[in-house]
Design an enzyme around this catalytic site. Structure first.
Site, PDB file in Angstrom:
ATOM      1  N   ASP A  29     -10.405   3.718  -1.739  1.00 11.22           N
ATOM      2  CA  ASP A  29     -10.492   3.563  -3.189  1.00 11.22           C
ATOM      3  C   ASP A  29     -11.875   4.034  -3.640  1.00 11.22           C
ATOM      4  OD1 ASP A  29     -10.801   2.381  -5.857  1.00 11.22           O
ATOM      5  OD2 ASP A  29      -9.063   1.138  -5.361  1.00 11.22           O
ATOM      6  N   ASN A  85      -0.383  -4.426  -7.325  1.00 10.21           N
ATOM      7  CA  ASN A  85      -0.171  -4.668  -8.744  1.00 10.21           C
ATOM      8  C   ASN A  85       1.055  -3.849  -9.108  1.00 10.21           C
ATOM      9  OD1 ASN A  85      -2.496  -6.317  -9.186  1.00 10.21           O
ATOM     10  ND2 ASN A  85      -3.760  -4.479  -9.116  1.00 10.21           N
ATOM     11  N   GLN A  92      -1.685  -2.774 -13.004  1.00  7.59           N
ATOM     12  CA  GLN A  92      -1.527  -1.495 -12.286  1.00  7.59           C
ATOM     13  C   GLN A  92      -1.972  -0.375 -13.224  1.00  7.59           C
ATOM     14  OE1 GLN A  92       2.528  -0.523 -11.233  1.00  7.59           O
ATOM     15  NE2 GLN A  92       1.929   1.254 -10.022  1.00  7.59           N
ATOM     16  N   HIS A  98       0.960   1.750  -5.004  1.00 10.27           N
ATOM     17  CA  HIS A  98      -0.138   1.748  -4.034  1.00 10.27           C
ATOM     18  C   HIS A  98      -0.386   0.333  -3.551  1.00 10.27           C
ATOM     19  CE1 HIS A  98      -1.866   1.562  -8.103  1.00 10.27           C
ATOM     20  NE2 HIS A  98      -2.906   0.923  -7.616  1.00 10.27           N
ATOM     21  N   HIS A 100      -3.041  -2.137  -1.807  1.00 10.30           N
ATOM     22  CA  HIS A 100      -4.459  -2.321  -1.535  1.00 10.30           C
ATOM     23  C   HIS A 100      -4.632  -3.070  -0.220  1.00 10.30           C
ATOM     24  CE1 HIS A 100      -5.901  -1.523  -5.749  1.00 10.30           C
ATOM     25  NE2 HIS A 100      -4.665  -1.886  -6.027  1.00 10.30           N
TER      26      HIS A 100
END
Ligand SMILES: [Zn+2]
Length: 137
Positions: A29, A85, A92, A98, A100
């Site tokens: 990220d 999310n 999100q 995605h 995390h």
């Protein structure tokens, strides 16, 4: 193609990629919550988890399972918080699924997933359980 994650998957936008698999790409990220904050994405552009094809869902979560240990070990972390999310209302910000993976250490100042919810429930467990089961039939 405007989706930033699709552009990373396609190699059009540079990213610190940690894994490239046939159906999944994992990269750091760019605004990490902690050192080693990894995002695991399906190659296919799908906005929400429930819209993933079964094979893509399998590949995504196999990749998460495969990465969790190495991410933790590489950062010398004690554990990882793993979360999604799922939908704009949840926070999100990129409408491409995605997952995390965030390394965690004792005393890192972050809470558990439970700490993000104010626990404002209104319905009984049997009522909610029956409503969900009815949707699964
Ligand atoms: Zn996308």
């Amino acid at each position: 193609m405007s989706c930033i994650f699709c552009r990373i998957v396609a190699g059009e936008v540079p990213a610190e990629v940690v894994a490239r698999e046939p159906e999944v790409v994992a990269f750091l990220d760019v605004q990490p919550l902690a050192d080693g904050h990894v995002l695991v994405v399906p190659r296919a552009h799908v906005a929400q988890l429930e819209d993933l094809e079964p094979a893509a869902a399998d590949a995504l979560f196999r990749a998460v399972v495969h990465l969790a240990g190495p991410v933790r070990e590489a950062l010398g972390a004690a554990g990882t918080t793993i979360g999604v999310n799922n939908g704009e209302a949840t926070g999100q910000t990129v409408p491409h699924v995605h997952v995390h993976i965030v390394p965690r250490w004792p005393g890192d100042g972050a809470g558990s997933i439970h700490t993000i919810f104010p626990r404002r429930t209104k319905r009984t467990l049997p009522d909610v359980g029956a409503a969900i089961r009815a949707r699964l039939e």
